[in-house]
Design a protein around this motif. Sequence first.
Motif, PDB file in Angstrom:
ATOM      1  N   SER A 134      43.331  60.444  60.741  1.00 15.00           N
ATOM      2  CA  SER A 134      44.085  59.259  60.667  1.00 15.00           C
ATOM      3  C   SER A 134      45.529  59.956  59.942  1.00 15.00           C
ATOM      4  O   SER A 134      46.642  59.235  60.300  1.00 15.00           O
ATOM      5  CB  SER A 134      43.834  58.395  59.591  1.00 15.00           C
ATOM      6  OG  SER A 134      42.715  57.665  60.204  1.00 15.00           O
ATOM      7  N   GLU A 188      54.392  50.613  56.613  1.00 18.44           N
ATOM      8  CA  GLU A 188      53.545  50.500  57.508  1.00 18.44           C
ATOM      9  C   GLU A 188      52.194  50.377  56.832  1.00 18.44           C
ATOM     10  O   GLU A 188      51.872  50.963  55.952  1.00 18.44           O
ATOM     11  CB  GLU A 188      53.575  51.656  58.460  1.00 18.44           C
ATOM     12  CG  GLU A 188      52.801  51.459  59.694  1.00 18.44           C
ATOM     13  CD  GLU A 188      51.274  52.043  59.401  1.00 18.44           C
ATOM     14  OE1 GLU A 188      50.398  51.435  60.193  1.00 18.44           O
ATOM     15  OE2 GLU A 188      51.024  53.032  58.764  1.00 18.44           O
ATOM     16  N   SER A 189      51.486  49.492  57.538  1.00 21.66           N
ATOM     17  CA  SER A 189      50.054  49.140  56.980  1.00 21.66           C
ATOM     18  C   SER A 189      50.111  48.745  55.683  1.00 21.66           C
ATOM     19  O   SER A 189      50.764  47.949  54.941  1.00 21.66           O
ATOM     20  CB  SER A 189      49.072  50.516  57.377  1.00 21.66           C
ATOM     21  OG  SER A 189      47.923  49.928  57.053  1.00 21.66           O
ATOM     22  N   THR A 229      48.954  51.951  63.822  1.00 19.30           N
ATOM     23  CA  THR A 229      49.825  53.118  63.638  1.00 19.30           C
ATOM     24  C   THR A 229      50.389  53.374  64.904  1.00 19.30           C
ATOM     25  O   THR A 229      51.319  54.401  64.925  1.00 19.30           O
ATOM     26  CB  THR A 229      48.974  54.332  62.954  1.00 19.30           C
ATOM     27  OG1 THR A 229      48.280  55.030  63.883  1.00 19.30           O
ATOM     28  CG2 THR A 229      48.309  53.922  61.796  1.00 19.30           C
ATOM     29  N   LEU A 242      54.308  54.193  64.762  1.00 17.01           N
ATOM     30  CA  LEU A 242      55.134  55.198  64.115  1.00 17.01           C
ATOM     31  C   LEU A 242      55.631  56.439  64.835  1.00 17.01           C
ATOM     32  O   LEU A 242      56.878  56.859  64.561  1.00 17.01           O
ATOM     33  CB  LEU A 242      54.195  55.809  63.008  1.00 17.01           C
ATOM     34  CG  LEU A 242      53.698  54.721  61.910  1.00 17.01           C
ATOM     35  CD1 LEU A 242      52.286  55.156  61.050  1.00 17.01           C
ATOM     36  CD2 LEU A 242      54.978  54.318  60.871  1.00 17.01           C
TER      37      LEU A 242
END
Length: 532
Positions: free
Chosen positions: A98, A221-222, A431, A434
């Motif tokens: 990840s 993000e997230s 994701t 990004l």
Amino acid sequence: MFRRIRIAGFAAALVAAAACGAPSASAHPRPGCTTRTSLGLVAGTARAGICAFRGIPYAAPPVGDRRFRPPQPVRPWHGTLTADDDTRVCPQERDEMSEDYPDRRQIYADEDCLYLNVWTPRPDRAKRPVIVFIHGGAARFGTANEPRYDGTRLATSGDAVVVSLNYRLGVFGWTELGGVDPSYRGSGNNGLRDQIAALTWVRQHVADFGGDPSQVTAVGESEGAFSLSAMLATDHPERLFRRVILESGNGSLVHSAAMERKLAASFPVRSIARLKAMSTTELIDLGNKAAASLPGSAGGALYFGPYVDGTLVRGSVTRRVAAGNARGVDLLIGTNKDEMNFFGQYDPRGLDRLAAEYDGFFPPELAARRPRMTAVYRKRRTARDAALAMFTDQGLRVPATRLAEAQSRWRPTYAYEFDWRPPKGVGAVHTIELPFVFGTLRFTGIEGGAEALKTDRARLTRLSDQMVDAWTSFARTGDPNGRRTVARPSWPAYQVPRRTTMMWNLRPGTAKDPRGAERALWDGYPFDAFDL
């Protein structure tokens, strides 16, 4: 390690300062990219037409007696801080699938990690818009120093100052220990406090790097977006930023107070002295085991994170936003079409397993509705894909529309969905936006992404150009249409009942209330906070 130290005649003084929590520094400024702050001189590096400052401390090292405590102010330094090291990573075990790490270490075990990076066209007094990025990674993984988060493109294309920051992860930043020792009450939000400390640092010092402290846009993000959502439920969030961009995150995944109490009660170590005596790697392992106690692939991604403590995070994010708590903040928010498929990548049976896990996450309050809901989702999908679409909608898409609706009562609000999918991947997963937003086109953690870039670079680059332009336009004016320098469609504000949403793909365009029949199935469910 994070700051290369050149000692010139006063080594003993620097060592003493470092021992007291003050950063050490070099004796001579680096020409060209040097600026003076109230903390001391900082020297960066000229690269790609900008000045990059990598590794500026924004808080004292959270070590020793400061472990599990709120962040403390950083002390001024003597000489010049040489900010040219991009290898600092907060403690974690490497997540190869990840994250886009800056080196090949398997374990990151240095708790002295509260640093940020700045990219600026020039460290002058031009008052450029400021973009502050808070990374994701389930509050367990990731770092501001991932190459995919390089701020060069945003800074150059948007004539902006870009900042990225580290914050404490896992047990170190997100474990509530007030039940063990009342003096540690609130420690479960220390990672959030780290981020607030960094945003405060930006307000105080970004003018020294050419930024306008009154024009700060925070992008998360997230987990970074969960955290920024939580900040919208703090008192006077406009003290931290003027605008917010939430990518794949919203207030529904901020932990409820009840969930945090459950997690705290089940935490296996009940002694502060023992926790302070444990090594960094022992605490990393403890956090990994704790996260594994939640069910399913997605469960481990939700163990750590901000929570509604009633003191810092006052209550439900969406309810407080609807009541006007963030009326001084512009909002841009969105999700990716196939968010949850991220957790089923790289495993031939991964999507089947993930769909089967959804039963454990579906709200029991909606059990009577579920057959009707499933029938609607099944109209254009297999049973597996219907479950995955419901999983995505429950966790991310529908709560994002609720937050957009709440804030649109007070400020212009913009919503998007990212739909591009690699031909050989499993969808527009978590994701995937990004690489486009940063313009780095680094597809770490995206199955089929790198292969797609090789065969379709021109069109993917154009999509990235359009998104960079929209994001930086929003940061400059509060309107993604405000400074269009590349050809792209107009993006109307989100308003009920039209719910106009930008659909990002190779041919971007807008849609009115995309998949509105499915969105409406969740009407009446509050999405107040996360509990399991």
